[in-house]
Enzyme design. Sequence first.
Site, PDB file in Angstrom:
ATOM      1  N   ASP A 245      -2.017  -7.957  -0.437  1.00  0.00           N
ATOM      2  CA  ASP A 245      -2.702  -7.081  -1.391  1.00  0.00           C
ATOM      3  C   ASP A 245      -1.733  -6.090  -2.026  1.00  0.00           C
ATOM      4  O   ASP A 245      -1.850  -5.754  -3.213  1.00  0.00           O
ATOM      5  CB  ASP A 245      -3.832  -6.328  -0.692  1.00  0.00           C
ATOM      6  CG  ASP A 245      -5.029  -7.227  -0.382  1.00  0.00           C
ATOM      7  OD1 ASP A 245      -4.934  -8.445  -0.630  1.00  0.00           O
ATOM      8  OD2 ASP A 245      -6.052  -6.713   0.122  1.00  0.00           O
TER       9      ASP A 245
ATOM     10  N   HIS B 168      -7.156  -9.748   1.297  1.00  0.00           N
ATOM     11  CA  HIS B 168      -7.559  -8.764   2.308  1.00  0.00           C
ATOM     12  C   HIS B 168      -6.594  -8.704   3.486  1.00  0.00           C
ATOM     13  O   HIS B 168      -6.995  -8.352   4.595  1.00  0.00           O
ATOM     14  CB  HIS B 168      -8.987  -9.023   2.796  1.00  0.00           C
ATOM     15  CG  HIS B 168     -10.022  -8.829   1.736  1.00  0.00           C
ATOM     16  ND1 HIS B 168     -10.342  -7.608   1.211  1.00  0.00           N
ATOM     17  CD2 HIS B 168     -10.786  -9.753   1.071  1.00  0.00           C
ATOM     18  CE1 HIS B 168     -11.279  -7.762   0.281  1.00  0.00           C
ATOM     19  NE2 HIS B 168     -11.561  -9.048   0.174  1.00  0.00           N
TER      20      HIS B 168
ATOM     21  N   GLU C 164      -5.407  -2.237   6.029  1.00  0.00           N
ATOM     22  CA  GLU C 164      -6.624  -2.848   6.549  1.00  0.00           C
ATOM     23  C   GLU C 164      -7.096  -1.962   7.694  1.00  0.00           C
ATOM     24  O   GLU C 164      -6.275  -1.451   8.474  1.00  0.00           O
ATOM     25  CB  GLU C 164      -6.357  -4.274   7.037  1.00  0.00           C
ATOM     26  CG  GLU C 164      -5.822  -5.215   5.963  1.00  0.00           C
ATOM     27  CD  GLU C 164      -6.738  -5.344   4.756  1.00  0.00           C
ATOM     28  OE1 GLU C 164      -7.973  -5.191   4.919  1.00  0.00           O
ATOM     29  OE2 GLU C 164      -6.223  -5.552   3.644  1.00  0.00           O
TER      30      GLU C 164
ATOM     31  N   ASP D   6      -0.973  -0.825   0.987  1.00  0.00           N
ATOM     32  CA  ASP D   6      -2.340  -1.271   1.232  1.00  0.00           C
ATOM     33  C   ASP D   6      -2.589  -1.248   2.739  1.00  0.00           C
ATOM     34  O   ASP D   6      -1.674  -1.523   3.538  1.00  0.00           O
ATOM     35  CB  ASP D   6      -2.575  -2.681   0.693  1.00  0.00           C
ATOM     36  CG  ASP D   6      -4.036  -3.091   0.821  1.00  0.00           C
ATOM     37  OD1 ASP D   6      -4.826  -2.684  -0.056  1.00  0.00           O
ATOM     38  OD2 ASP D   6      -4.389  -3.802   1.784  1.00  0.00           O
TER      39      ASP D   6
END
Length: 565
Positions: free
Chosen positions: A179, A174, A35, A33
Amino acid sequence: MCPVPARSGAAPRQASLAELGRPLADLTFVVVDLETTGGSPATSEITEIGAVKVRGGQVLGEMSSLVRASTPIPAVVSVLTGITDSMLATAPTLDEVVPTFLEFSRGAVLVAHNAAFDLGFLRAAAQACGYPVPAWEHLDTVLIARRVVTRDEAPNCRLASLATLFGSPTEPNHRALADARATVAVLHGLFERLGNLGVTTLEDVREYSARVSPAQRRKRHLADDLPTGPGVYVFRDGADRPLYVGTSRSVRSRVRTYFTASEPRSRMAQMVALAERVDAIGCAHALEAEVRELRLIAEHKPPFNRRSRHPERAVYLRLTEEPFPRLSRVRSVGDGVTYLGPFGSTQAAQEAEIALLAAVPLRQCSTRLSPSRPTAACALAELGRCGAPCDGRQGVAEYAEVVGAAREAMSGDPGAVQEALEAHIARLAAEQRYEQAAEVRDRLAGYLRTAARRQRLAALTGIPEMVAAAPTADAGWDLSVIRHGRLVSAATVARGVDPRPWVDAVVSTAETVRPVPGPTPCALVEETERIGRWLAAPGVRLVRLEGEWSWPARGAIRAALRYAT
């Protein structure tokens, strides 16, 4: 080239892992994952990478790192993720984090929730850091969930909703690692459901669709004994009648998709419901498989095949054999006649006829005329569109010149038709009648395509024997022996093996053919055309050629390219 399928395979061959299927329990997955500062790798940067490596339901390791960004983080992103500029001030750069992730994920199948987003950023990051972009195998938990999870279970397929449904011990918030951990729980929950449906390999997951009925899925065993190489497969019902004929470079893998994959054609689901057996013919290479498929479809006319079932319905334009020949639309042509075709429909043949008559004033009446018995002329003679051989104004010798021009336009140089119709197009355009001009243009394009098709067929069917070789992906050779446009023998030569003895062998064992009258004297039109496309593919070499292979320098093939769409 046996025309009847039997339960037989090609020579023994070691199946690849992709053909056998790789069990999910034996594979290593890296669930990742990211960001980022925005939604596009072209304008945004990665701010955090989190990844979890799992195998057989067990966590093997984790990786997590913030990534220093070169621009300030937008306020809305900071509010959403909790990542601030101050947190990234001392974080490692992308150049430092990317090699760590590439090593961590080496040899694994990547998994992400909405994988297109994460993979887009990862590919851009690898390229920006000077690394070759890996060809990652990957799964997308969003796509799998859409097939497995119903609206009654979860309102949507967002990560938070699915994590709740599958009881993830980590709540997505998040942040990349959290995540990724939640996505691991979702992945295992989805695999558990798929396993109950008999979906146990990576290939099964890629092919799986919830729209496949349980009854359809239970027939997967019909593919178990099929060959893993190129060939033709025939679905049969309980009365042994062929239902559908298909071809593939890997017969077993392709047939399995009928029982596991999403099939948008509803008639295929009906076909599988009726099927009780699947027969296969192993082939030397893909061209042989495609040729066998065409022959079987034409012979058996399976109800679930839509294409190639009725080659006998092709239409031709031919010049009749009489003192004053005219154009006639027919279903077959014999030897020694002038013809144009084949056409896929009567309408297409009629359009070509109109195009030809616009350039060459052949008579259009259907009456059989005699030089010794004149008859009254029709209105076309008064309009100058016919020389009126009916009433004697045009004799046999004079009319023969018109017929000669028609023969040349049909089988040689179509320049007369092209010149006449292009002049007509110019007149219509000058009068701003653009729609009619477009109709004439399409008519001309159709005529030239068909004339070019005829010349290609004639060139290939006129060769008594040709041997050609196409390079294979593993540096071997696919050999084909072609006689009068028919594939009569095929073989594949492995890498490092001298192909010359194989050429002698395939020629000596090739099918004997006896040409019959017509445009394709030994094969179906589609077969000869398919062979022609194979011969034109990059890397194909002519090994032997009896006669010559050419077409007119001023023929229709070059002219047709001008109107190619």
